[in-house]
Design a protein around this motif. Structure first.
Motif, PDB file in Angstrom:
ATOM      1  N   ASP A  74       0.842  -1.180   0.000  1.00  0.00           N
ATOM      2  CA  ASP A  74       0.000   0.000   0.000  1.00  0.00           C
ATOM      3  C   ASP A  74       0.890   1.248   0.000  1.00  0.00           C
ATOM      4  OD1 ASP A  74      -2.277   1.609   0.336  1.00  0.00           O
ATOM      5  OD2 ASP A  74      -2.004   1.614   2.516  1.00  0.00           O
ATOM      6  N   PRO A  75       0.576   2.275  -0.773  1.00  0.00           N
ATOM      7  CA  PRO A  75       1.430   3.469  -0.813  1.00  0.00           C
ATOM      8  C   PRO A  75       1.643   4.117   0.549  1.00  0.00           C
ATOM      9  CG  PRO A  75      -0.133   3.534  -2.610  1.00  0.00           C
ATOM     10  CD  PRO A  75      -0.496   2.355  -1.765  1.00  0.00           C
ATOM     11  N   LEU A  76       0.622   4.087   1.414  1.00  0.00           N
ATOM     12  CA  LEU A  76       0.769   4.670   2.743  1.00  0.00           C
ATOM     13  C   LEU A  76       1.786   3.885   3.579  1.00  0.00           C
ATOM     14  CD1 LEU A  76      -0.151   6.873   4.653  1.00  0.00           C
ATOM     15  CD2 LEU A  76      -1.973   5.359   5.422  1.00  0.00           C
ATOM     16  N   MET A  77       1.746   2.557   3.478  1.00  0.00           N
ATOM     17  CA  MET A  77       2.736   1.737   4.188  1.00  0.00           C
ATOM     18  C   MET A  77       4.139   1.977   3.630  1.00  0.00           C
ATOM     19  SD  MET A  77       1.270   0.190   6.625  1.00  0.00           S
ATOM     20  CE  MET A  77       2.510  -0.978   7.089  1.00  0.00           C
ATOM     21  N   THR A  78       4.239   2.122   2.325  1.00  0.00           N
ATOM     22  CA  THR A  78       5.532   2.413   1.706  1.00  0.00           C
ATOM     23  C   THR A  78       6.076   3.731   2.220  1.00  0.00           C
ATOM     24  OG1 THR A  78       4.814   1.253  -0.279  1.00  0.00           O
ATOM     25  CG2 THR A  78       6.727   2.688  -0.496  1.00  0.00           C
ATOM     26  N   LEU A  79       5.225   4.748   2.264  1.00  0.00           N
ATOM     27  CA  LEU A  79       5.642   6.052   2.768  1.00  0.00           C
ATOM     28  C   LEU A  79       6.050   5.958   4.235  1.00  0.00           C
ATOM     29  CD1 LEU A  79       5.916   8.983   1.907  1.00  0.00           C
ATOM     30  CD2 LEU A  79       3.575   9.348   2.658  1.00  0.00           C
ATOM     31  N   LEU A  80       5.314   5.200   5.027  1.00  0.00           N
ATOM     32  CA  LEU A  80       5.656   5.006   6.437  1.00  0.00           C
ATOM     33  C   LEU A  80       7.010   4.314   6.581  1.00  0.00           C
ATOM     34  CD1 LEU A  80       4.775   5.112   9.452  1.00  0.00           C
ATOM     35  CD2 LEU A  80       3.852   2.821   9.092  1.00  0.00           C
ATOM     36  N   PHE A  81       7.242   3.263   5.806  1.00  0.00           N
ATOM     37  CA  PHE A  81       8.530   2.566   5.874  1.00  0.00           C
ATOM     38  C   PHE A  81       9.681   3.466   5.429  1.00  0.00           C
ATOM     39  CE2 PHE A  81       6.176  -1.672   5.267  1.00  0.00           C
ATOM     40  CZ  PHE A  81       6.082  -1.843   6.633  1.00  0.00           C
ATOM     41  N   LEU A  82       9.468   4.250   4.359  1.00  0.00           N
ATOM     42  CA  LEU A  82      10.508   5.167   3.907  1.00  0.00           C
ATOM     43  C   LEU A  82      10.827   6.195   4.984  1.00  0.00           C
ATOM     44  CD1 LEU A  82       9.403   5.782   0.212  1.00  0.00           C
ATOM     45  CD2 LEU A  82      11.445   4.590   0.976  1.00  0.00           C
ATOM     46  N   TYR A  83       9.803   6.724   5.637  1.00  0.00           N
ATOM     47  CA  TYR A  83      10.019   7.724   6.686  1.00  0.00           C
ATOM     48  C   TYR A  83      10.745   7.114   7.881  1.00  0.00           C
ATOM     49  CZ  TYR A  83       9.039  11.016  10.419  1.00  0.00           C
ATOM     50  OH  TYR A  83       9.173  11.878  11.463  1.00  0.00           O
ATOM     51  N   ALA A  92      20.512   5.110   3.710  1.00  0.00           N
ATOM     52  CA  ALA A  92      20.635   3.645   3.717  1.00  0.00           C
ATOM     53  C   ALA A  92      19.403   3.007   4.363  1.00  0.00           C
ATOM     54  CB  ALA A  92      21.898   3.221   4.453  1.00  0.00           C
ATOM     55  N   GLY A  93      18.874   3.632   5.379  1.00  0.00           N
ATOM     56  CA  GLY A  93      17.663   3.132   6.020  1.00  0.00           C
ATOM     57  C   GLY A  93      16.463   3.177   5.096  1.00  0.00           C
ATOM     58  N   MET A  94      16.386   4.229   4.279  1.00  0.00           N
ATOM     59  CA  MET A  94      15.279   4.318   3.328  1.00  0.00           C
ATOM     60  C   MET A  94      15.358   3.201   2.303  1.00  0.00           C
ATOM     61  SD  MET A  94      14.979   8.399   2.576  1.00  0.00           S
ATOM     62  CE  MET A  94      13.702   8.230   1.373  1.00  0.00           C
ATOM     63  N   VAL A 100      12.634  -4.666   4.280  1.00  0.00           N
ATOM     64  CA  VAL A 100      12.540  -5.195   5.653  1.00  0.00           C
ATOM     65  C   VAL A 100      11.101  -5.088   6.151  1.00  0.00           C
ATOM     66  CG1 VAL A 100      13.250  -4.788   8.038  1.00  0.00           C
ATOM     67  CG2 VAL A 100      14.951  -4.796   6.223  1.00  0.00           C
ATOM     68  N   GLY A 101      10.451  -3.960   5.892  1.00  0.00           N
ATOM     69  CA  GLY A 101       9.056  -3.807   6.297  1.00  0.00           C
ATOM     70  C   GLY A 101       8.152  -4.805   5.609  1.00  0.00           C
ATOM     71  N   MET A 102       8.423  -5.048   4.329  1.00  0.00           N
ATOM     72  CA  MET A 102       7.641  -6.034   3.594  1.00  0.00           C
ATOM     73  C   MET A 102       7.828  -7.436   4.176  1.00  0.00           C
ATOM     74  SD  MET A 102       7.483  -6.030  -0.485  1.00  0.00           S
ATOM     75  CE  MET A 102       8.081  -7.618  -0.963  1.00  0.00           C
ATOM     76  N   LEU A 103       9.068  -7.758   4.544  1.00  0.00           N
ATOM     77  CA  LEU A 103       9.353  -9.046   5.162  1.00  0.00           C
ATOM     78  C   LEU A 103       8.597  -9.198   6.484  1.00  0.00           C
ATOM     79  CD1 LEU A 103      11.111 -11.662   5.200  1.00  0.00           C
ATOM     80  CD2 LEU A 103      12.759 -10.337   6.504  1.00  0.00           C
TER      81      LEU A 103
END
Length: 135
Positions: A74-83, A92-94, A100-103
């Motif tokens: 979901d784009p919101l989850m992607t944005l949350l993980f990037l942040y 590097a964390g981004m 890692v979040g997907m895993l």
């Protein structure tokens, strides 16, 4: 749009710089716009700044959607993980945060955390029962 000579070549160079993490479209467009503004070509300089702002805004709006669709998130989850990745470890964390979040999400959906979550719920229930005292 602005009548630039060698527009295609410049667009390719700016696109290559945009792929690099620290550099971006502003590396070329901002100094170019400032030089044109100082030289008195106000319409051209403002046009370059408008193009830069549009590029920046569109990139910030569209990037989570593109990354989410590519990764299946979901784009919101992607944005949350990037942040979160940026806050924890910068660039590097981004880069590592989305995989890692997907895993972690896939492991959660598989049910690997069910017993842990159940234990936490039981613990919270018992603590609340203890605080209320005997009835």
């Amino acid at each position: 749009v602005l009548g630039v000579n060698y527009a295609l070549l410049l667009a390719v160079i700016i696109a290559i710089l945009d792929f690099l993490p620290i550099l971006g479209t502003g590396t070329i467009l901002i100094p170019w716009a400032l030089i044109r503004l100082v030289a008195g070509e106000y319409a051209f300089g403002v046009g370059l700044l408008v193009i830069y702002v549009l590029t920046l805004v569109l990139r910030q709006v569209i990037q989570p959607k593109i990354v989410g669709d590519t990764m299946g998130l979901d784009p919101l989850m992607t944005l949350l993980f990037l942040y979160l990745g940026f806050k924890i470890s910068g660039i590097a964390g981004m880069i590592l945060a989305v995989p890692v979040g997907m895993l972690i999400l896939n492991i959660y959906e598989f049910g690997a955390f069910n017993s842990f979550i159940g234990s936490v719920k039981t613990l919270i229930h018992d603590i609340n029962a203890f605080r209320r005292g005997p009835d």
